[in-house]
Design an enzyme around this catalytic site. Structure first.
Site, PDB file in Angstrom:
ATOM      1  NE  ARG A   1     -11.592   1.403   6.625  1.00  0.00           N
ATOM      2  CZ  ARG A   1     -11.037   0.363   6.007  1.00  0.00           C
ATOM      3  NH1 ARG A   1     -11.755  -0.425   5.229  1.00  0.00           N
ATOM      4  NH2 ARG A   1      -9.751   0.124   6.128  1.00  0.00           N
TER       5      ARG A   1
ATOM      6  CE  LYS B   1      -8.739  -6.461   1.049  1.00  0.00           C
ATOM      7  NZ  LYS B   1      -8.160  -5.116   0.989  1.00  0.00           N
TER       8      LYS B   1
ATOM      9  NE  ARG C   1      -9.210  -0.232  10.253  1.00  0.00           N
ATOM     10  CZ  ARG C   1      -9.143  -1.155   9.302  1.00  0.00           C
ATOM     11  NH1 ARG C   1     -10.245  -1.658   8.773  1.00  0.00           N
ATOM     12  NH2 ARG C   1      -7.978  -1.575   8.869  1.00  0.00           N
TER      13      ARG C   1
ATOM     14  NE  ARG D   1      -3.963  -0.491   6.555  1.00  0.00           N
ATOM     15  CZ  ARG D   1      -5.227  -0.078   6.485  1.00  0.00           C
ATOM     16  NH1 ARG D   1      -5.542   1.150   6.793  1.00  0.00           N
ATOM     17  NH2 ARG D   1      -6.160  -0.906   6.102  1.00  0.00           N
TER      18      ARG D   1
ATOM     19  NE  ARG E   1      -2.989  -7.516   4.147  1.00  0.00           N
ATOM     20  CZ  ARG E   1      -4.197  -7.220   4.663  1.00  0.00           C
ATOM     21  NH1 ARG E   1      -4.931  -8.146   5.210  1.00  0.00           N
ATOM     22  NH2 ARG E   1      -4.637  -5.982   4.633  1.00  0.00           N
TER      23      ARG E   1
HETATM   24  P1  AMP Z   1      -7.268  -5.430   6.961  1.00  0.00           P
HETATM   25  O1  AMP Z   1      -8.481  -5.138   7.782  1.00  0.00           O
HETATM   26  O2  AMP Z   1      -7.420  -6.640   6.098  1.00  0.00           O
HETATM   27  O3  AMP Z   1      -6.775  -4.235   6.204  1.00  0.00           O
HETATM   28  O4  AMP Z   1      -6.110  -5.812   8.004  1.00  0.00           O
HETATM   29  C1  AMP Z   1      -5.702  -4.908   9.005  1.00  0.00           C
HETATM   30  C2  AMP Z   1      -4.270  -5.230   9.446  1.00  0.00           C
HETATM   31  O5  AMP Z   1      -4.217  -6.543   9.989  1.00  0.00           O
HETATM   32  C3  AMP Z   1      -3.237  -5.212   8.345  1.00  0.00           C
HETATM   33  O6  AMP Z   1      -2.767  -3.922   8.039  1.00  0.00           O
HETATM   34  C4  AMP Z   1      -2.149  -6.090   8.956  1.00  0.00           C
HETATM   35  O7  AMP Z   1      -1.426  -5.412   9.964  1.00  0.00           O
HETATM   36  C5  AMP Z   1      -2.970  -7.162   9.649  1.00  0.00           C
HETATM   37  N1  AMP Z   1      -3.250  -8.289   8.726  1.00  0.00           N
HETATM   38  C6  AMP Z   1      -4.457  -8.667   8.226  1.00  0.00           C
HETATM   39  N2  AMP Z   1      -4.325  -9.736   7.427  1.00  0.00           N
HETATM   40  C7  AMP Z   1      -2.998 -10.043   7.409  1.00  0.00           C
HETATM   41  C8  AMP Z   1      -2.222 -11.023   6.746  1.00  0.00           C
HETATM   42  N3  AMP Z   1      -2.779 -11.920   5.903  1.00  0.00           N
HETATM   43  N4  AMP Z   1      -0.887 -11.025   6.969  1.00  0.00           N
HETATM   44  C9  AMP Z   1      -0.313 -10.165   7.806  1.00  0.00           C
HETATM   45  N5  AMP Z   1      -0.980  -9.181   8.437  1.00  0.00           N
HETATM   46  C10 AMP Z   1      -2.315  -9.122   8.249  1.00  0.00           C
END
Ligand code: AMP
Length: 191
Positions: free
Chosen positions: A127, A13, A133, A144, A88
């Site tokens: 990654r 994404k 990370r 996740r 989400r």
């Molecule tokens: P991502 O890089 O989009 O995978 O986001 C990394 C982490 O940030 C996720 O696993 C969540 O812990 C948190 N996060 C990102 N976006 C959201 C969201 N819309 N709602 C809740 N937690 C989020």
């Protein structure tokens, strides 16, 4: 143009969001990136978010919603935006509906990247090696994906019922996926 990009963790994404946002001259707003920047900066928001992120859980809706509300109120997002990683949860969908409605605009499309589940785990592990990370260990990756399936995947039907979903095969080379995305988005009327 007001767009969302959705797909499971590891679907690519972030990479595609940047290309699409550049194409439409709108900012790509990634809630994950904003949280990570706050974690690195040691802000109170970062300290709060880190607890959840490191466990593969979602940051509470209220925290996330407030953060998105103030980000999309910034001048660069006035003519549109692409949200990556938000909404989400169903509660976030409702909140975003309100935020967009308040500005008199509407959502134009929800881009959904479809991928093979096993390939996704492979991508994420790779990654993890490259970026290091904290939320990319195998256990956290599995968590996740579980949280995604339970909380976020159902949102695709919500947007499909509104006729907003543009589904694109996310497997293959980055450039090929990008071409598919642009071809699919060409048919979307811009507001
Ligand atoms: P991502 O890089 O989009 O995978 O986001 C990394 C982490 O940030 C996720 O696993 C969540 O812990 C948190 N996060 C990102 N976006 C959201 C969201 N819309 N709602 C809740 N937690 C989020």
């Amino acid at each position: 143009m007001r767009l969302l990009i959705m797909g499971p963790p590891g679907a690519g994404k972030g990479t595609q969001a940047t290309a699409v946002a550049d194409h439409f001259s709108i900012p790509a707003i990634s809630t994950g990136d904003i949280f990570r920047a706050n974690v690195s900066g040691g802000t109170p928001l970062g300290v709060e978010a880190k607890k959840y992120m490191d466990a593969g859980e979602y940051v509470p809706d209220e925290v996330t919603n407030n953060m998105v509300r103030s980000r999309i109120a910034e001048p660069d997002a006035e003519s549109g935006f692409l949200l990556d990683g938000y909404p989400r949860t169903l509660a976030q969908v409702t909140e975003l509906d309100g935020m967009i409605e308040e500005t008199g605009h509407k959502l134009d499309a929800v881009l959904v990247l479809t991928v093979d589940q096993e390939a996704v785990v492979g991508r994420l592990l790779k990654r993890a090696e490259i970026e290091g990370r904290a939320d990319d260990t195998e256990d956290v990756i599995r968590r996740r994906l579980e949280v995604y399936a339970a909380e976020t995947e159902p949102l695709i039907s919500v947007y499909a019922e509104r006729g907003l979903v543009v589904s694109v095969d996310g497997m293959g080379e980055i450039d090929d996926v990008q071409k598919r995305i642009f071809a699919a988005l060409d048919d979307v009327p811009q507001s």
